[in-house]
Design a protein around this motif. Structure first.
Motif: not given
Ligand code: FEO
Length: 405
Positions: A311-319, A340-353
């Motif tokens: 859902n455009n973010g990271m998995l809840p346990r990582m959050a 990994s991602y399906g179509w948007s892939g925001e998790a990596v950017k959010m974790m990096n930030e």
């Protein structure tokens, strides 16, 4: 009931909690709430216990003396696990004085709304005679609350350290030399990691101050866990390492996965680390509690985080984990992110930030794989592991290493 004596006429009168498993998000296997009774011309109680353990505290005191004979009460820390019993205890003993720090006074008023208790706000270094013995007070503001202070019993050289130097450890024994040393140090590490990591600069200053004061310390008597009577130097030495976030050279790959793709990436990254001779640990957040992961993070030198995008973010346990780790602010580490991602892939950017905000040195811009990694993409993951490994070796060798993003 056996009397537990630290020194002549100095007793442990706390309570053992064998039940609690969750300490505001930190997973524990029980704990103790330590309180100490000094028998002198002015009979003094140092700290109390969590409210449900009030009767246990009173039974232990009665085993030694009538609680009504207590003259002084010292409140080293106002958090409810040490002060919950205060209203009932004050009612029972009607103390002549309640010693606390300036911030402790404020916090006591805001917790219990009792302006008429006989407060005595101590100034740092102030000495109070109990008769044959003397107490003095050391302000330890923000270790880990504004009100925190230590109390020193001069003649017996016992430093009552509130939450510092403690462990959440429920045992039948009360002293450091009576328990398994591996279990003790594991619980002490976990306690530091989950309670004190954020306050490390203050721990460092405090250790320097105690050294400068040349305070003879025979025992450290914290408010949780065992009394360090045989080897207080052991926990002081550990704190001197932990407070500078000195890593052990090892890497952690911490991840959560949706359909196993991020897990495949994690294992490939670990291969790259292994090739570089880096000892690593894979920590799947589905089976590792945030506070156990944080314990490993405290002593690690690299953290590689992986999450699928949901859902455009990271998995809840990582959050959850990242929010927890960001609050504790471990430093002095190399980092990288993947997922990994399906179509948007925001998790990596959010974790990096988030890692960047924590001043963790990012050695890679982040690696994403769409849906399921094939062989060549797993090779890219191995390469990421190698990059982390090489950067970590340079970092450990003292070379200047900067974030790539
Ligand atoms: Fe054990 Fe900060 O209370």
């Amino acid at each position: 009931m056996k009397k537990i004596e630290l020194a002549e006429n100095v007793y442990w009168v706390g309570a053992v909690d064998w039940v609690t498993r969750d300490f505001h998000g930190y997973s524990i296997n029980g704990t103790t709430y330590n309180a100490y009774l000094i028998i002198d011309e002015k009979i003094t109680l140092i700290d109390t216990v969590k409210r449900p353990y009030t009767s246990e505290l009173l039974h232990r005191i009665r085993n030694i003396i009538d609680p009504a004979k207590i003259d002084y009460l010292v409140v080293n820390h106002v958090e409810m696990d040490h002060s919950g019993a205060l209203p009932e205890i004050i009612e029972a003993i009607k103390p002549e004085k309640v010693f606390c720090s300036k911030m402790g006074h404020k916090a006591l008023l805001q917790h219990f709304h009792q302006p008429d208790w006989p407060y005595h706000v101590v100034t740092p270094g102030e000495e109070v005679s109990l008769g044959k013995r003397t107490l003095s007070f050391l302000e330890t503001r923000m270790l880990h609350w504004p009100d925190s202070m230590f109390t020193y019993l001069k003649e017996d050289e016992i430093l009552f350290t509130s939450d510092a130097f403690g462990e959440h450890l429920a045992t039948s024994e009360r002293f450091d030399d009576e328990v398994n040393q591996d279990v003790l140090m594991h619980e002490a590490t976990k306690y530091y990691a989950n309670i004190l990591t954020l306050y490390s600069p203050l721990v460092k200053k405090l250790l320097a101050k105690v050294q400068e004061m040349q305070l003879p310390i025979k025992m450290l008597a914290p408010d949780h866990g065992v009394v360090w009577r045989s080897n207080p130097g052991k926990i002081i030495e550990a704190y001197s390492r932990w407070c500078v976030h000195q890593g052990n050279g090892k890497a952690l790959v911490i991840y959560d996965t949706m359909w196993e793709s991020t897990k495949m990436m994690a294992k490939a990254i670990a291969e790259g680390l292994h090739e570089q001779g880096i000892e690593y640990k894979l920590l799947d957040l589905q089976v590792n509690h945030r506070s156990d992961v944080m314990t490993d993070v405290l002593e690690s030198s690299a953290v590689v985080l992986g999450s699928s995008t949901l859902n455009n973010g990271m998995l809840p346990r990582m959050a959850d984990f990242l929010m927890y780790m960001r609050g504790l602010r471990p430093t002095n580490k190399i980092g990288a992110c993947f997922g990994s991602y399906g179509w948007s892939g925001e998790a990596v950017k959010m974790m990096n930030e988030t890692l960047k905000e924590m001043n963790i040195i990012l050695c890679h811009e982040g690696l994403k794989v769409q849906y399921v990694p094939e062989h060549a993409q797993l090779g890219t993951c191995v390469e990421l592991g190698r990059t982390v490994g090489k950067t970590l070796k340079a970092f450990l060798a003292g070379e200047k290493v900067e974030s790539v993003i």
